[in-house]
Design a protein around this motif. Sequence first.
Motif, PDB file in Angstrom:
ATOM      1  N   MET A  92       0.827  -1.091   0.161  1.00  0.00           N
ATOM      2  CA  MET A  92       0.070  -0.177   0.019  1.00  0.00           C
ATOM      3  C   MET A  92       0.935   1.118  -0.032  1.00  0.00           C
ATOM      4  SD  MET A  92      -2.772  -1.059   3.071  1.00  0.00           S
ATOM      5  CE  MET A  92      -3.733   0.225   2.493  1.00  0.00           C
ATOM      6  N   GLU A  93       0.578   2.159  -0.712  1.00  0.00           N
ATOM      7  CA  GLU A  93       1.100   3.340  -0.958  1.00  0.00           C
ATOM      8  C   GLU A  93       0.421   4.551  -0.443  1.00  0.00           C
ATOM      9  OE1 GLU A  93       4.686   4.026  -3.633  1.00  0.00           O
ATOM     10  OE2 GLU A  93       2.989   5.028  -4.590  1.00  0.00           O
ATOM     11  N   PHE A  94       0.860   5.740   0.367  1.00  0.00           N
ATOM     12  CA  PHE A  94      -0.056   6.739   0.985  1.00  0.00           C
ATOM     13  C   PHE A  94       0.754   7.880   0.497  1.00  0.00           C
ATOM     14  CE2 PHE A  94      -0.697   3.091   3.532  1.00  0.00           C
ATOM     15  CZ  PHE A  94      -1.905   2.927   3.782  1.00  0.00           C
ATOM     16  N   ASP A  95      -0.023   8.907  -0.002  1.00  0.00           N
ATOM     17  CA  ASP A  95       0.475  10.361  -0.212  1.00  0.00           C
ATOM     18  C   ASP A  95      -0.133  10.849   1.207  1.00  0.00           C
ATOM     19  OD1 ASP A  95       1.318   9.597  -2.435  1.00  0.00           O
ATOM     20  OD2 ASP A  95      -0.771  10.027  -3.416  1.00  0.00           O
ATOM     21  N   LEU A  96       0.695  11.665   1.925  1.00  0.00           N
ATOM     22  CA  LEU A  96       0.364  12.356   3.083  1.00  0.00           C
ATOM     23  C   LEU A  96       0.054  13.775   3.007  1.00  0.00           C
ATOM     24  CD1 LEU A  96       3.393  10.791   5.302  1.00  0.00           C
ATOM     25  CD2 LEU A  96       0.993   9.794   4.934  1.00  0.00           C
ATOM     26  N   ARG A  97      -0.722  14.121   4.029  1.00  0.00           N
ATOM     27  CA  ARG A  97      -1.025  15.699   3.935  1.00  0.00           C
ATOM     28  C   ARG A  97       0.123  16.467   4.144  1.00  0.00           C
ATOM     29  NH1 ARG A  97      -6.663  16.844   3.649  1.00  0.00           N
ATOM     30  NH2 ARG A  97      -8.099  14.936   4.227  1.00  0.00           N
ATOM     31  N   GLU A  98       0.125  17.645   3.803  1.00  0.00           N
ATOM     32  CA  GLU A  98       1.122  18.708   3.983  1.00  0.00           C
ATOM     33  C   GLU A  98       0.764  19.622   5.008  1.00  0.00           C
ATOM     34  OE1 GLU A  98       3.875  20.006   1.089  1.00  0.00           O
ATOM     35  OE2 GLU A  98       3.692  18.166   0.047  1.00  0.00           O
ATOM     36  N   GLY A  99       1.194  20.111   5.839  1.00  0.00           N
ATOM     37  CA  GLY A  99       0.761  21.334   6.881  1.00  0.00           C
ATOM     38  C   GLY A  99      -0.045  20.945   7.894  1.00  0.00           C
ATOM     39  N   VAL A 100       0.252  19.510   8.249  1.00  0.00           N
ATOM     40  CA  VAL A 100      -0.485  19.067   9.621  1.00  0.00           C
ATOM     41  C   VAL A 100       0.493  19.319  10.876  1.00  0.00           C
ATOM     42  CG1 VAL A 100      -1.501  16.930  10.597  1.00  0.00           C
ATOM     43  CG2 VAL A 100      -1.904  17.278   8.384  1.00  0.00           C
ATOM     44  N   THR A 101      -0.437  20.104  11.587  1.00  0.00           N
ATOM     45  CA  THR A 101       0.760  20.274  13.084  1.00  0.00           C
ATOM     46  C   THR A 101       0.029  19.203  14.220  1.00  0.00           C
ATOM     47  OG1 THR A 101       0.935  22.372  12.278  1.00  0.00           O
ATOM     48  CG2 THR A 101       1.352  21.785  14.770  1.00  0.00           C
ATOM     49  N   PHE A 102       1.053  18.831  15.007  1.00  0.00           N
ATOM     50  CA  PHE A 102       0.654  17.985  16.382  1.00  0.00           C
ATOM     51  C   PHE A 102       0.300  19.243  17.492  1.00  0.00           C
ATOM     52  CE2 PHE A 102       3.272  14.671  14.077  1.00  0.00           C
ATOM     53  CZ  PHE A 102       2.428  13.616  14.525  1.00  0.00           C
ATOM     54  N   HIS A 103      -0.216  18.598  18.502  1.00  0.00           N
ATOM     55  CA  HIS A 103      -0.547  19.373  19.659  1.00  0.00           C
ATOM     56  C   HIS A 103       0.621  20.053  19.949  1.00  0.00           C
ATOM     57  CE1 HIS A 103      -4.254  16.534  20.169  1.00  0.00           C
ATOM     58  NE2 HIS A 103      -4.367  17.402  19.348  1.00  0.00           N
ATOM     59  N   ASN A 104       1.955  19.484  20.065  1.00  0.00           N
ATOM     60  CA  ASN A 104       3.192  20.218  20.478  1.00  0.00           C
ATOM     61  C   ASN A 104       3.885  21.089  19.736  1.00  0.00           C
ATOM     62  OD1 ASN A 104       4.054  18.359  18.809  1.00  0.00           O
ATOM     63  ND2 ASN A 104       5.450  17.388  20.426  1.00  0.00           N
ATOM     64  N   SER A 143       9.333   9.329   0.570  1.00  0.00           N
ATOM     65  CA  SER A 143       9.872  10.676   0.335  1.00  0.00           C
ATOM     66  C   SER A 143       9.172  11.438   1.721  1.00  0.00           C
ATOM     67  CB  SER A 143       9.163  11.691  -0.827  1.00  0.00           C
ATOM     68  OG  SER A 143       7.820  11.882  -0.659  1.00  0.00           O
ATOM     69  N   ASP A 144       9.498  12.831   1.892  1.00  0.00           N
ATOM     70  CA  ASP A 144       8.776  13.428   3.292  1.00  0.00           C
ATOM     71  C   ASP A 144       7.279  13.274   3.230  1.00  0.00           C
ATOM     72  OD1 ASP A 144      11.438  14.103   3.965  1.00  0.00           O
ATOM     73  OD2 ASP A 144      11.005  16.120   3.267  1.00  0.00           O
ATOM     74  N   PHE A 145       6.693  13.097   2.233  1.00  0.00           N
ATOM     75  CA  PHE A 145       5.343  12.951   2.342  1.00  0.00           C
ATOM     76  C   PHE A 145       4.565  11.916   1.494  1.00  0.00           C
ATOM     77  CE2 PHE A 145       6.054  17.269   3.488  1.00  0.00           C
ATOM     78  CZ  PHE A 145       5.568  17.353   4.736  1.00  0.00           C
ATOM     79  N   GLN A 146       5.516  10.617   1.645  1.00  0.00           N
ATOM     80  CA  GLN A 146       5.095   9.759   0.899  1.00  0.00           C
ATOM     81  C   GLN A 146       5.487   8.483   1.568  1.00  0.00           C
ATOM     82  OE1 GLN A 146       5.899   7.953  -3.461  1.00  0.00           O
ATOM     83  NE2 GLN A 146       3.908   8.906  -3.603  1.00  0.00           N
ATOM     84  N   VAL A 147       4.552   7.360   2.118  1.00  0.00           N
ATOM     85  CA  VAL A 147       5.188   6.225   2.907  1.00  0.00           C
ATOM     86  C   VAL A 147       4.487   4.891   2.021  1.00  0.00           C
ATOM     87  CG1 VAL A 147       5.287   7.366   4.873  1.00  0.00           C
ATOM     88  CG2 VAL A 147       3.426   6.124   4.337  1.00  0.00           C
ATOM     89  N   ARG A 148       5.182   3.946   2.223  1.00  0.00           N
ATOM     90  CA  ARG A 148       4.811   2.705   1.743  1.00  0.00           C
ATOM     91  C   ARG A 148       4.579   1.437   2.858  1.00  0.00           C
ATOM     92  NH1 ARG A 148       8.292   1.905  -2.537  1.00  0.00           N
ATOM     93  NH2 ARG A 148       6.950   3.357  -3.636  1.00  0.00           N
ATOM     94  N   ILE A 149       3.546   0.772   2.823  1.00  0.00           N
ATOM     95  CA  ILE A 149       3.415  -0.409   3.779  1.00  0.00           C
ATOM     96  C   ILE A 149       3.573  -1.782   3.014  1.00  0.00           C
ATOM     97  CG2 ILE A 149       1.859  -1.308   5.330  1.00  0.00           C
ATOM     98  CD1 ILE A 149       0.887   1.308   6.393  1.00  0.00           C
ATOM     99  N   LYS A 150       4.628  -2.383   3.317  1.00  0.00           N
ATOM    100  CA  LYS A 150       4.734  -3.769   2.945  1.00  0.00           C
ATOM    101  C   LYS A 150       4.034  -4.607   3.949  1.00  0.00           C
ATOM    102  CE  LYS A 150       7.918  -3.106  -0.660  1.00  0.00           C
ATOM    103  NZ  LYS A 150       7.580  -3.511  -1.992  1.00  0.00           N
ATOM    104  N   MET A 151       3.027  -5.427   3.432  1.00  0.00           N
ATOM    105  CA  MET A 151       2.293  -6.552   4.184  1.00  0.00           C
ATOM    106  C   MET A 151       2.906  -7.687   4.401  1.00  0.00           C
ATOM    107  SD  MET A 151      -1.481  -5.227   2.447  1.00  0.00           S
ATOM    108  CE  MET A 151      -2.446  -6.458   3.538  1.00  0.00           C
ATOM    109  N   ALA A 152       2.859  -8.424   5.588  1.00  0.00           N
ATOM    110  CA  ALA A 152       3.280  -9.624   5.960  1.00  0.00           C
ATOM    111  C   ALA A 152       2.368 -10.646   5.018  1.00  0.00           C
ATOM    112  CB  ALA A 152       3.528  -9.849   7.456  1.00  0.00           C
ATOM    113  N   LYS A 153       1.287 -10.374   4.881  1.00  0.00           N
ATOM    114  CA  LYS A 153       0.576 -11.299   4.120  1.00  0.00           C
ATOM    115  C   LYS A 153      -0.817 -10.321   3.791  1.00  0.00           C
ATOM    116  CE  LYS A 153      -1.972 -11.813   8.501  1.00  0.00           C
ATOM    117  NZ  LYS A 153      -2.041 -12.595   9.756  1.00  0.00           N
ATOM    118  N   PRO A 154      -1.379 -10.843   2.499  1.00  0.00           N
ATOM    119  CA  PRO A 154      -2.476 -10.254   2.163  1.00  0.00           C
ATOM    120  C   PRO A 154      -3.627 -10.139   3.147  1.00  0.00           C
ATOM    121  CG  PRO A 154      -1.766 -11.969   0.573  1.00  0.00           C
ATOM    122  CD  PRO A 154      -1.142 -12.027   1.816  1.00  0.00           C
ATOM    123  N   PHE A 155      -4.188  -8.875   3.647  1.00  0.00           N
ATOM    124  CA  PHE A 155      -4.998  -9.014   4.779  1.00  0.00           C
ATOM    125  C   PHE A 155      -6.392  -8.126   4.495  1.00  0.00           C
ATOM    126  CE2 PHE A 155      -5.858  -6.571   8.988  1.00  0.00           C
ATOM    127  CZ  PHE A 155      -6.919  -7.976   9.417  1.00  0.00           C
TER     128      PHE A 155
END
Length: 507
Positions: A92-104, A143-155
């Motif tokens: 699975m590949e995810f494009d992340l939102r930019e400009g998101v801030t944590f509470h801290n 990249s700074d705003f993209q991640v990939r999740i490799k699955m251990a098994k199809p789920f």
Amino acid sequence: MKILGTTALAGALLAASFALAPAPAMAGKADDTLNAAFALEPEALDTYKIAGREGLILARHIYDGLLYKDLDTGEIKPALAKAWRFVDPTTMEFDLREGVTFHNGAKFTADDVVYTLTTVLDPAYGTRFRIAVDWIDKVEKVSDFQVRIKMAKPFAGAVEMLADALPIYPAAYFKEVGSAGMAAKPVGTGPYKLTEMTPGIRYAFERFDGHYAGSPKGKPAIGKIVVRTIPELNTQFAELMAGKLDWTWRIPPDQAARLASRVQIVNGPIMRISYVGMTVTGKGKDYPTKNLKVRQAINHAVNREAIVKAFAGGASQVLNAACNPKQFGCAQDVTKYAYDPTKAKALLAEAGFANGVDIEMVFAAMPRPVAEAIANDLGKAGIRTTLNEQQYAAGVQKWRAGELPAFFTNWGSYGTGDVAFIISNFFGGGADDLVQDKEVMELVNAADTSQDRALREANYAEALKKIADQAYWLPMYDFNINYGLSQQLTFKPHPDEFARWWLSSWK
């Protein structure tokens, strides 16, 4: 009838509180504070270590996941990930939102996703529900705003898990303080931030004005939330009527009926169901439940309609399939066993038990009066039942060891509206599967490992049909919850038992 240990004394106290309680005030509307109460103490607020709903409800107001599920539509929506896709069946590949801030004040990036999920995936971390993360092999930063999740098994349940069940923590802070620090001072990107906490007793939240634009949770209408632990239900009810509380839940039916003239009572169905599991493999023991006709007799012997009416009420209904009808894939075209004690006796005779049969039934996390009603019905049909009440952990241990023929308990599917989180657990070949039907296991595995919804539905339907034909379970009923609300509060319950106060408002 009364359930959950309600006593005549409690009823008398409640009646007295009706007579003495002053007219409701404006509750929290006057100062824009939603006052809520739980009877049970919330656990420490590291989501990955929490089992109970109380702590998880609080955590979901603090944290966000990559995705979000709209329970009103069933739609999976973008959250911290603005888009996602399957590159292949296990990636699975995810494009992340930019400009998101944590509470801290920390800025959200791919590093937060990678560090959080990699940390909680490690068995040494002690994530409470391994099913939530054990499908993940590794998480990679593209990249700074993209991640990939490799699955251990199809789920097939991966998307469901990523929809708020796997929150993202700020990497630098999480690395510094660990689980204990995160629990002591939670930091997320959610719609509310925690401002005060006396662990297990009192929690104060304020709306997080920095919550990212486009969040599927939206901007909360209510500015503040205060949650207290009040173990005594009658104290909760008195405060609700006096205008000191705006929200409480899990109100027994008889109490809800008495409160209804003074406060709002809202009843809603939930994902949790009750059932009697029956051992077929026996692990070397010759239990009567190995016999199909005995299992069919058990299904015909219990007057489930009467039990639901007497003990559950509200939105609860008798179940025929081994799942909750509100779940995706819970096919209803299965064999139905009508209440028929005469037929039950005939089936016992055909099975070679003309003089009846003796079985033990352990029950856990269910009221004794319900277990006694089941045992009484079984006894009338010649199935003499010895009840053995256990704590849930002890009952599950005996079940998995094959040390009992029947186990009466409940299952909440982790609050997830997909049958992958119930029939896969009990009929997929794992520790809780005391049936080990190879055909059912193959059907369930094919459905669990596919992203094709039509294929999944078809396979689950076939599996559920055989489970019912073979009477592997006695499905009982789904649960419902009574919520008590101030007259000024608008609140909508959802079947996953997660209170979404960010959707609430004042009238």
